[in-house]
Design a protein around this motif. Structure first.
Motif, mmCIF file in Angstrom:
data_model
loop_
_atom_site.group_PDB
_atom_site.id
_atom_site.type_symbol
_atom_site.label_atom_id
_atom_site.label_comp_id
_atom_site.label_asym_id
_atom_site.label_seq_id
_atom_site.Cartn_x
_atom_site.Cartn_y
_atom_site.Cartn_z
ATOM 1 N N LEU A 195 0.868 -1.178 0.000
ATOM 2 C CA LEU A 195 0.000 0.000 0.000
ATOM 3 C C LEU A 195 0.904 1.226 0.000
ATOM 4 O O LEU A 195 1.612 1.489 0.972
ATOM 5 N N ILE A 196 0.883 1.971 -1.087
ATOM 6 C CA ILE A 196 1.859 3.040 -1.308
ATOM 7 C C ILE A 196 1.257 4.378 -0.927
ATOM 8 O O ILE A 196 0.167 4.734 -1.391
ATOM 9 N N GLY A 197 1.948 5.104 -0.071
ATOM 10 C CA GLY A 197 1.489 6.413 0.370
ATOM 11 C C GLY A 197 2.246 7.532 -0.314
ATOM 12 O O GLY A 197 2.424 7.525 -1.529
ATOM 13 N N THR A 198 2.731 8.464 0.462
ATOM 14 C CA THR A 198 3.403 9.635 -0.106
ATOM 15 C C THR A 198 4.814 9.337 -0.582
ATOM 16 O O THR A 198 5.377 10.098 -1.353
ATOM 17 N N VAL A 225 -4.024 8.271 6.705
ATOM 18 C CA VAL A 225 -5.286 7.727 7.220
ATOM 19 C C VAL A 225 -5.868 6.727 6.230
ATOM 20 O O VAL A 225 -6.355 5.650 6.601
ATOM 21 N N ALA A 226 -5.807 7.066 4.944
ATOM 22 C CA ALA A 226 -6.327 6.172 3.914
ATOM 23 C C ALA A 226 -5.487 4.902 3.808
ATOM 24 O O ALA A 226 -6.021 3.799 3.633
ATOM 25 N N VAL A 227 -4.153 5.029 3.903
ATOM 26 C CA VAL A 227 -3.284 3.850 3.885
ATOM 27 C C VAL A 227 -3.628 2.927 5.054
ATOM 28 O O VAL A 227 -3.729 1.697 4.899
ATOM 29 N N LEU A 228 -3.821 3.504 6.225
ATOM 30 C CA LEU A 228 -4.167 2.714 7.407
ATOM 31 C C LEU A 228 -5.476 1.963 7.199
ATOM 32 O O LEU A 228 -5.584 0.772 7.518
ATOM 33 N N ASP A 229 -6.474 2.630 6.648
ATOM 34 C CA ASP A 229 -7.763 1.987 6.418
ATOM 35 C C ASP A 229 -7.612 0.800 5.462
ATOM 36 O O ASP A 229 -8.177 -0.276 5.694
ATOM 37 N N GLN A 239 3.817 0.733 5.369
ATOM 38 C CA GLN A 239 4.845 1.282 6.255
ATOM 39 C C GLN A 239 4.371 2.658 6.683
ATOM 40 O O GLN A 239 4.274 3.578 5.868
ATOM 41 N N LEU A 240 4.064 2.799 7.974
ATOM 42 C CA LEU A 240 3.483 4.029 8.496
ATOM 43 C C LEU A 240 4.168 4.436 9.798
ATOM 44 O O LEU A 240 4.735 3.593 10.508
ATOM 45 N N PRO A 241 4.089 5.734 10.156
ATOM 46 C CA PRO A 241 4.648 6.188 11.433
ATOM 47 C C PRO A 241 3.896 5.600 12.616
ATOM 48 O O PRO A 241 2.727 5.207 12.520
ATOM 49 N N ASP A 242 4.575 5.575 13.757
ATOM 50 C CA ASP A 242 4.019 4.989 14.971
ATOM 51 C C ASP A 242 2.678 5.582 15.377
ATOM 52 O O ASP A 242 1.799 4.874 15.871
#
Length: 300
Positions: A195-198, A225-229, A239-242
């Motif tokens: 899932l690719i974000g910024t 938020v969209a990546v998390l969902d 891969q997202l921040p804590d």
């Protein structure tokens, strides 16, 4: 131990930028000065802080432990300077005039704007203009007083102070892992939906070295938020921040992966143009943001 702060700023800059040249650019010093200062610090400590090769500088185990403590000391020192700086105003804590600042959209909406609103309540002579954008604006050319930036900073002539930690985590939902298996190595990531974000590149630590992975997948969005969902729905790895994944991981809705390869903590930075005397409004904003972020459950 003698020497006080000698070499501490240089050590932290090298650790945070990943090299002596970039650290020298941040500190506006020569590379040779930075190298000598770190070498003298290692001599005083009787410990090696960095592994050095012709292409890479990475922290030793002692260096990692020392860095965390030095960052806390630097933050406390910055707090002391900010407290004295407040006295430049009409009274203690006085902040007035227009504060123009910028921040990434999602982080700004969630964390920064509510704290700035609190600051305005405390300082009735202060007004604020906030530009939420994922573009990196030129603070000097566009007339901004302050920027909140995330991750690793590019070398620049701006002043940067760390206001909060920021660690990146690779995660996936249990349902996804049941269908596709658990990646047991960095090399296994290429066989997974991502899932690719910024960012077009995911950074990992491989034996003290940066390891860059180019994620591939059928899903992309420039919103954390969209990546998390999407991750919670089992669409793939993220891969997202804590501050995005701490709660879902604690609840078992996401599973952390390859934690031994988690990249060294980056940070949340307050960045502002270099001036002889920084305005009290900037001092007040930095201090309030640092204290406010430290109270958030995402950072505890």
């Amino acid at each position: 131990m003698t020497g006080g702060w000698d070499g501490i700023d240089e050590f932290v800059a090298v650790a945070e930028t990943g090299g002596f040249t970039r650290a020298a650019e941040r500190l506006r010093l020569s590379s040779s000065h930075v190298s000598r200062s770190v070498a003298r610090l290692e001599d005083r400590l009787q410990a090696r802080l960095f592994y050095r090769t012709t292409r890479k500088v990475s922290l030793t185990e002692s260096g990692r432990a020392f860095l965390a403590r030095c960052q806390r000391l630097a933050e406390e020192r910055d707090e002391a300077f900010l407290a004295v700086g407040d006295l430049q105003g009409d009274g203690p804590g006085e902040a007035k005039g227009l504060l123009r600042m910028t921040c990434a959209t999602a982080y700004g909406e969630r964390f920064v704007v509510p704290l700035v609103n609190e600051l305005l309540e405390r300082h009735p002579r202060l007004s604020v203009e906030i530009e939420l954008t994922n573009r990196t604006l030129d603070l000097v050319q566009e007339g901004y007083d302050l920027a909140i930036r995330l991750g690793r900073l590019n070398e620049s002539s701006l002043v940067a102070t760390r206001i909060a930690p920021r660690a990146m985590h690779l995660c996936a939902a249990p349902a996804y892992l049941e269908r596709h298996g658990i990646p047991d190595s960095l090399g296994a990531l290429a066989g997974h939906q991502c899932l690719i974000g910024t960012s077009d590149g995911w950074l990992f630590d491989e034996g003290g070295r940066d390891w860059l992975f180019r994620p591939r997948g059928r899903w992309r969005c420039n919103s954390g938020v969209a990546v998390l969902d999407a991750a919670l729905r089992g669409f793939g790895l993220c891969q997202l921040p804590d501050y995005y994944v701490k709660e879902p991981v604690a609840e078992g809705r996401l599973v952390p992966l390859l934690e031994r390869h988690r990249p060294p903590n980056t940070a949340v930075w307050a960045v502002y143009p270099q001036k002889r005397h920084v305005p009290p409004k900037v001092h007040a904003a930095i201090r309030h943001l640092r204290q406010g972020l430290a109270k958030r459950p995402e950072y505890r």
